[in-house]
Design a protein around this motif. Sequence first.
Motif, PDB file in Angstrom:
ATOM      1  N   ALA A 163       0.750  -1.259   0.104  1.00  0.00           N
ATOM      2  CA  ALA A 163       0.004  -0.078   0.109  1.00  0.00           C
ATOM      3  C   ALA A 163       0.780   1.163   0.204  1.00  0.00           C
ATOM      4  O   ALA A 163       0.622   2.180  -0.813  1.00  0.00           O
ATOM      5  CB  ALA A 163      -0.963  -0.129   1.121  1.00  0.00           C
ATOM      6  N   ARG A 164       1.958   1.046   0.864  1.00  0.00           N
ATOM      7  CA  ARG A 164       2.882   2.410   0.760  1.00  0.00           C
ATOM      8  C   ARG A 164       3.455   2.691  -0.481  1.00  0.00           C
ATOM      9  O   ARG A 164       3.701   3.843  -1.012  1.00  0.00           O
ATOM     10  CB  ARG A 164       4.215   2.187   1.812  1.00  0.00           C
ATOM     11  N   ALA A 165       3.848   1.694  -1.169  1.00  0.00           N
ATOM     12  CA  ALA A 165       4.658   1.596  -2.262  1.00  0.00           C
ATOM     13  C   ALA A 165       3.790   2.430  -3.314  1.00  0.00           C
ATOM     14  O   ALA A 165       3.901   3.196  -4.280  1.00  0.00           O
ATOM     15  CB  ALA A 165       5.085   0.111  -2.933  1.00  0.00           C
ATOM     16  N   PHE A 166       2.308   1.844  -3.623  1.00  0.00           N
ATOM     17  CA  PHE A 166       1.359   2.268  -4.426  1.00  0.00           C
ATOM     18  C   PHE A 166       1.075   3.807  -4.015  1.00  0.00           C
ATOM     19  O   PHE A 166       1.144   4.725  -5.134  1.00  0.00           O
ATOM     20  CB  PHE A 166      -0.061   1.683  -4.308  1.00  0.00           C
ATOM     21  N   CYS A 167       0.866   4.226  -2.917  1.00  0.00           N
ATOM     22  CA  CYS A 167       0.580   5.758  -2.472  1.00  0.00           C
ATOM     23  C   CYS A 167       1.885   6.530  -2.879  1.00  0.00           C
ATOM     24  O   CYS A 167       1.664   7.605  -3.303  1.00  0.00           O
ATOM     25  CB  CYS A 167       0.200   5.897  -1.156  1.00  0.00           C
ATOM     26  N   ALA A 168       3.114   6.100  -2.714  1.00  0.00           N
ATOM     27  CA  ALA A 168       4.183   6.889  -3.158  1.00  0.00           C
ATOM     28  C   ALA A 168       4.333   6.979  -4.514  1.00  0.00           C
ATOM     29  O   ALA A 168       4.461   8.253  -5.051  1.00  0.00           O
ATOM     30  CB  ALA A 168       5.538   6.157  -2.738  1.00  0.00           C
ATOM     31  N   TRP A 169       3.825   6.103  -5.557  1.00  0.00           N
ATOM     32  CA  TRP A 169       3.653   6.325  -6.872  1.00  0.00           C
ATOM     33  C   TRP A 169       2.532   7.045  -7.289  1.00  0.00           C
ATOM     34  O   TRP A 169       2.703   8.102  -8.004  1.00  0.00           O
ATOM     35  CB  TRP A 169       3.792   4.782  -7.594  1.00  0.00           C
ATOM     36  N   ALA A 170       1.640   7.202  -6.524  1.00  0.00           N
ATOM     37  CA  ALA A 170       0.442   8.022  -6.778  1.00  0.00           C
ATOM     38  C   ALA A 170       0.609   9.502  -6.203  1.00  0.00           C
ATOM     39  O   ALA A 170      -0.163  10.420  -6.468  1.00  0.00           O
ATOM     40  CB  ALA A 170      -0.704   7.438  -6.123  1.00  0.00           C
ATOM     41  N   GLY A 171       1.753   9.581  -5.518  1.00  0.00           N
ATOM     42  CA  GLY A 171       2.017  11.135  -4.965  1.00  0.00           C
ATOM     43  C   GLY A 171       1.521  11.199  -3.604  1.00  0.00           C
ATOM     44  O   GLY A 171       1.431  12.263  -3.343  1.00  0.00           O
ATOM     45  N   GLY A 172       1.147  10.350  -2.818  1.00  0.00           N
ATOM     46  CA  GLY A 172       0.648  10.352  -1.551  1.00  0.00           C
ATOM     47  C   GLY A 172       1.309   9.457  -0.740  1.00  0.00           C
ATOM     48  O   GLY A 172       2.509   9.044  -0.704  1.00  0.00           O
ATOM     49  N   MET A 173       0.574   9.228   0.586  1.00  0.00           N
ATOM     50  CA  MET A 173       0.945   8.547   1.415  1.00  0.00           C
ATOM     51  C   MET A 173      -0.066   7.528   1.956  1.00  0.00           C
ATOM     52  O   MET A 173      -1.433   7.991   1.824  1.00  0.00           O
ATOM     53  CB  MET A 173       1.595   9.464   2.688  1.00  0.00           C
ATOM     54  N   VAL A 174       0.138   6.568   2.796  1.00  0.00           N
ATOM     55  CA  VAL A 174      -0.969   5.938   3.223  1.00  0.00           C
ATOM     56  C   VAL A 174      -1.256   6.602   4.456  1.00  0.00           C
ATOM     57  O   VAL A 174      -0.583   7.133   5.113  1.00  0.00           O
ATOM     58  CB  VAL A 174      -0.472   4.511   4.217  1.00  0.00           C
ATOM     59  N   PRO A 175      -2.553   6.877   4.901  1.00  0.00           N
ATOM     60  CA  PRO A 175      -3.253   7.683   5.833  1.00  0.00           C
ATOM     61  C   PRO A 175      -2.487   7.096   7.254  1.00  0.00           C
ATOM     62  O   PRO A 175      -2.608   6.034   7.423  1.00  0.00           O
ATOM     63  CB  PRO A 175      -4.617   7.319   5.945  1.00  0.00           C
ATOM     64  N   THR A 176      -2.648   8.004   8.231  1.00  0.00           N
ATOM     65  CA  THR A 176      -2.526   7.748   9.540  1.00  0.00           C
ATOM     66  C   THR A 176      -3.569   7.406  10.146  1.00  0.00           C
ATOM     67  O   THR A 176      -4.793   7.631   9.669  1.00  0.00           O
ATOM     68  CB  THR A 176      -1.841   8.923  10.359  1.00  0.00           C
ATOM     69  N   PRO A 177      -3.782   6.966  11.292  1.00  0.00           N
ATOM     70  CA  PRO A 177      -5.037   6.412  11.933  1.00  0.00           C
ATOM     71  C   PRO A 177      -6.039   7.635  12.145  1.00  0.00           C
ATOM     72  O   PRO A 177      -6.936   7.558  12.129  1.00  0.00           O
ATOM     73  CB  PRO A 177      -4.671   5.879  13.250  1.00  0.00           C
TER      74      PRO A 177
END
Length: 310
Positions: A163-177
């Motif tokens: 999930a982190r790898a995808f979000c980095a590719w998409a220009g974002g991050m995995v959300p915090t809680p």
Amino acid sequence: MARPEARKARPFVRTIGLAALSIGLALAVVIVARDRSAPPARCARGMVPLGARCCGEGQTLAGDRCVGKPARCAEGLVVTEAGCVARPRATPIEAGVLRIGPSDWEAQGQVTPRVVTMEAFAIDAYEVTEARYAACVAASACAPVPLSEEPGRALSRVTLAEARAFCAWAGGMVPTPEELAFAAAGAKGRRYAWGDTGAVCRRAAWGLVGGPCGAGATGPEVAGSHPDGASPEGAHDLAGNVAEWAAPRTSEAVGPELAEARGGSFGDGAASALRSWNRLEIAASTRSAEVGFRCVYPFAAAAEGGALAR
């Protein structure tokens, strides 16, 4: 002056009218009783129940997949040759204060009360779909994972690292809680993402394995297929469908890192799993049909309609 026969007819006419009214009321009672005893509606307009799924109108079910070109989809989804698909976009979440506390009796002992000041951010309006993840794999930025080949379906069976790898590719991050909790609860502390009213089947994909909304589901629904459950800010499926990865802003740890999945999933049979405060602590390496994710971005990403390039 009315004729005698006309005067005699009036009681008969009144009797017929009262009888018709009584029959109408009886029929209305029967219809209401029948509707209340019927299985709860769980699919939005434009979608039809097929097995445990909600498929686009005109589609058929192959195994647990909705297949074929639909004639119509739920509001907000796009009709494609391969099914109903949500266009990627980000929705803005204004800055505010997140008050986490057991305002709900069911949250007693489940949450640690605290107050968190939240900066503005943008969040995926829809859970990451198989189509979006496949594009990341095609760009050699994401590791391949098993897909159902239904492009609009919410992605699942991914680890936190993926999930982190995808979000980095998409220009974002995995959300915090806290970001996921604030997106769901808002500054007013909503009980559910859509508000404080009860969890019903049409608002979220939940209770689809052993009831109350269906039986036998083995995977999630199309992302965005329950628009009645969207948050006031425009984020879909923050409750139900797939529980979503959440992680603190730390580097990837080696070993059995623990993270959270929030929001409940299609497999949860209790409405409390859909509450904005609900959290599940799981290993970051978990692969589950009930766990997927969405990404967060800088607030500016929600400008101009929030369309995302990836």
